[in-house]
Scaffold this motif. Structure first.
Motif, short mmCIF file in Angstrom:
data_model
loop_
_atom_site.label_atom_id
_atom_site.label_comp_id
_atom_site.label_asym_id
_atom_site.label_seq_id
_atom_site.Cartn_x
_atom_site.Cartn_y
_atom_site.Cartn_z
N THR A 55 -17.54 5.11 11.30
CA THR A 55 -17.16 3.80 11.82
C THR A 55 -16.32 3.06 10.78
N HIS A 56 -16.35 3.53 9.56
CA HIS A 56 -15.53 2.98 8.48
C HIS A 56 -15.29 4.10 7.48
N LEU A 57 -14.05 4.19 6.99
CA LEU A 57 -13.71 5.20 6.00
C LEU A 57 -12.58 4.70 5.11
N ASP A 58 -12.84 4.63 3.82
CA ASP A 58 -11.81 4.36 2.82
C ASP A 58 -11.76 5.56 1.89
N VAL A 59 -10.57 6.11 1.71
CA VAL A 59 -10.34 7.19 0.77
C VAL A 59 -9.32 6.66 -0.22
N ILE A 60 -9.79 6.34 -1.42
CA ILE A 60 -8.97 5.65 -2.40
C ILE A 60 -8.65 6.59 -3.57
N ASP A 61 -7.36 6.80 -3.81
CA ASP A 61 -6.92 7.63 -4.93
C ASP A 61 -6.94 6.77 -6.19
N GLU A 62 -7.86 7.07 -7.08
CA GLU A 62 -8.00 6.34 -8.34
C GLU A 62 -7.50 7.16 -9.54
N MET A 106 0.85 -1.19 0.00
CA MET A 106 0.00 0.00 0.00
C MET A 106 0.88 1.24 0.00
N THR A 107 0.53 2.21 -0.83
CA THR A 107 1.30 3.43 -0.91
C THR A 107 0.87 4.41 0.17
N GLU A 108 1.78 5.30 0.49
CA GLU A 108 1.49 6.31 1.50
C GLU A 108 0.50 7.33 0.94
N ALA A 109 -0.39 7.79 1.80
CA ALA A 109 -1.39 8.77 1.38
C ALA A 109 -0.73 10.08 1.01
N GLY A 110 -1.22 10.68 -0.07
CA GLY A 110 -0.75 12.00 -0.45
C GLY A 110 -1.38 13.05 0.44
N PRO A 111 -0.93 14.29 0.34
CA PRO A 111 -1.45 15.35 1.22
C PRO A 111 -2.96 15.59 1.07
N LEU A 112 -3.47 15.56 -0.15
CA LEU A 112 -4.90 15.78 -0.33
C LEU A 112 -5.70 14.60 0.20
N GLN A 113 -5.23 13.40 -0.05
CA GLN A 113 -5.89 12.20 0.45
C GLN A 113 -5.94 12.22 1.98
N ALA A 114 -4.85 12.59 2.61
CA ALA A 114 -4.80 12.68 4.07
C ALA A 114 -5.74 13.77 4.58
N TRP A 115 -5.79 14.89 3.88
CA TRP A 115 -6.69 15.99 4.28
C TRP A 115 -8.14 15.54 4.18
N ILE A 116 -8.50 14.86 3.10
CA ILE A 116 -9.87 14.37 2.93
C ILE A 116 -10.23 13.42 4.08
#
Length: 94
Positions: free
Chosen positions: A22-29, A1-11
């Motif tokens: 209770t669950h959150l996936d933020v997937i950079d596609e 798994m790659t490290e989250a980018g700054p925008l992904q982390a902010w989101i």
């Protein structure tokens, strides 16, 4: 798994703080949209969200999406081009 980018982390941080999911996936596609409108080689232009939160109780699908899009308005100003949202309540996710 790659490290989250700054925008992904902010989101992820913004949605976590506002919705207590209770669950959150933020997937950079973004890589799937290379060459399409809004895409940048640096990525972080296209995201898919899967968020489960009690904050969605009693809200329609449209209201849930409006809530998420409103919380992420600054992300669109920071280069987000497209957002796919799956917003469910805990009982819907069970």
């Amino acid at each position: 798994m790659t490290e989250a980018g700054p925008l992904q982390a902010w989101i992820a941080g913004t949605l976590s703080a506002a919705l207590a999911p209770t669950h959150l996936d933020v997937i950079d596609e973004s890589h799937l949209h290379a060459g399409h409108a809004g895409w940048r080689e640096s990525g972080e232009t296209h995201f898919r969200l899967d968020v489960v939160s009690p904050a969605f109780e009693g809200k329609s699908r449209v209201e849930r999406h409006r809530l998420v899009n409103g919380l992420l308005d600054d992300a669109f100003k920071r280069g987000l081009h497209a957002l796919a949202v799956r917003a469910r309540t805990p009982s819907e996710a069970a």
